[in-house]
Design an enzyme around this catalytic site. Sequence first.
Site, short mmCIF file in Angstrom:
data_model
loop_
_atom_site.label_atom_id
_atom_site.label_comp_id
_atom_site.label_asym_id
_atom_site.label_seq_id
_atom_site.Cartn_x
_atom_site.Cartn_y
_atom_site.Cartn_z
N SER A 1 -0.90 -3.69 8.41
CA SER A 1 -0.30 -2.65 9.26
C SER A 1 0.06 -3.18 10.65
O SER A 1 -0.31 -2.58 11.66
CB SER A 1 -1.23 -1.44 9.38
OG SER A 1 -1.55 -0.92 8.12
N ASN B 1 12.57 -7.78 9.08
CA ASN B 1 11.18 -8.17 9.34
C ASN B 1 10.95 -9.66 9.21
O ASN B 1 9.91 -10.18 9.64
CB ASN B 1 10.24 -7.42 8.40
CG ASN B 1 10.05 -5.97 8.78
OD1 ASN B 1 10.49 -5.52 9.83
ND2 ASN B 1 9.40 -5.21 7.91
N TRP C 1 0.83 -1.20 0.00
CA TRP C 1 0.00 0.00 0.00
C TRP C 1 0.88 1.27 0.00
O TRP C 1 1.92 1.31 0.65
CB TRP C 1 -0.91 0.00 1.23
CG TRP C 1 -1.78 1.22 1.31
CD1 TRP C 1 -2.64 1.70 0.37
CD2 TRP C 1 -1.87 2.12 2.41
NE1 TRP C 1 -3.26 2.84 0.80
CE2 TRP C 1 -2.80 3.12 2.07
CE3 TRP C 1 -1.25 2.18 3.66
CZ2 TRP C 1 -3.14 4.18 2.92
CZ3 TRP C 1 -1.58 3.22 4.52
CH2 TRP C 1 -2.52 4.21 4.14
N HIS D 1 -12.36 -5.79 -0.75
CA HIS D 1 -11.51 -4.92 0.06
C HIS D 1 -12.23 -4.33 1.26
O HIS D 1 -11.61 -4.06 2.30
CB HIS D 1 -10.95 -3.80 -0.82
CG HIS D 1 -9.64 -3.25 -0.34
ND1 HIS D 1 -8.77 -2.59 -1.15
CD2 HIS D 1 -9.04 -3.28 0.87
CE1 HIS D 1 -7.71 -2.22 -0.47
NE2 HIS D 1 -7.85 -2.63 0.77
N TYR E 1 -4.73 0.24 -4.78
CA TYR E 1 -3.37 0.74 -4.62
C TYR E 1 -2.80 1.28 -5.93
O TYR E 1 -1.81 2.02 -5.91
CB TYR E 1 -2.43 -0.38 -4.14
CG TYR E 1 -2.79 -1.00 -2.81
CD1 TYR E 1 -3.79 -0.47 -1.99
CD2 TYR E 1 -2.13 -2.15 -2.37
CE1 TYR E 1 -4.11 -1.07 -0.79
CE2 TYR E 1 -2.44 -2.74 -1.16
CZ TYR E 1 -3.44 -2.21 -0.38
OH TYR E 1 -3.75 -2.80 0.81
N LYS F 1 4.68 -3.64 5.64
CA LYS F 1 5.04 -2.94 4.41
C LYS F 1 6.29 -2.10 4.66
O LYS F 1 6.39 -1.40 5.67
CB LYS F 1 3.88 -2.04 3.96
CG LYS F 1 4.24 -1.10 2.80
CD LYS F 1 4.14 0.35 3.26
CE LYS F 1 4.61 1.28 2.16
NZ LYS F 1 4.39 2.70 2.52
#
Length: 293
Positions: A196, A248, A21, A107, A49, A238
């Site tokens: 997120s 990560n 995103w 979505h 996006y 992200k």
Amino acid sequence: MEESFTLSNGIQIPKLGLGTWRIGDSAVVPIVREAITLGYRHIDTAQAYGNERGVGEGLRASGIARDEIFVTTKLAAESKSFADARDRIDASLRALGVDHIDLMLIHSPQPWSEFRDGGDYDAGNLEAWRALEEAHAAGKLQAIGVSNFERADLENLFANGSVRPMVNQVLAHVGNTPFDLIDYCRNEDLLMEAYSPVAHGAAMKNDRLASMAGKYDVDVAQLCIRYCLQLGLLPLPKTTHQDHMRSNTDLDFVISDKDMTALKNATTDMDYGEANAFPVFGKKRRPAAATER
């Protein structure tokens, strides 16, 4: 990086994905390529996006076989008719340049301009879901699901659809974890994905999280991603930075039961900054954070 969840239809989905995103169509190409080089095998995008074409180009530029990479995209939130959804599904296949999509989600249960405003879109969601079911039966989509759906939205599909959703992707991070929805989805055999998981970066500014992360010799992002995994969620962090992409995935540690309890009960008020306004979502601000327990 090599572990996976099994969806209710038997499809294997990598336990960690890369979110895209707010990464432009051209900018996302080298990011996807680099992520795959580093070992990522799950890439998440969406029609909203505006970068599906770039994600597809990045997949091909990686040199890794298509069947080794799990690709998720999402049907635009405003698509609430069968014909429109069917056309958009085919448009995503063309934009990505693939012959199938591994997972496609609705979505949002409402168009973004009416997100959580209480409008009745049950009939429209069933129309969009019917288009996903058709594409799934045709082999265009390997798995289908939803995003940002609450219990009532899911019950509508359970009662009236032919195929049960396999995934529900929602906002979930320390300080905003929808435990009741997670428990409900788990009981209904839906995998929950956490977008997120680092709160759009806001978690990185939290001193309490930094202190706990230090105990495990990791950074805050790693702590937050591991938290999601230990809850049985599939996190989709992200980043556009190679070092962060690598760190990560370095999650070979276990958060203690005591610390997990503290994280579950966190009441941290995260300031999402620019992400609060969500230009993708018609500049509508996010609703209030989920209730903690």
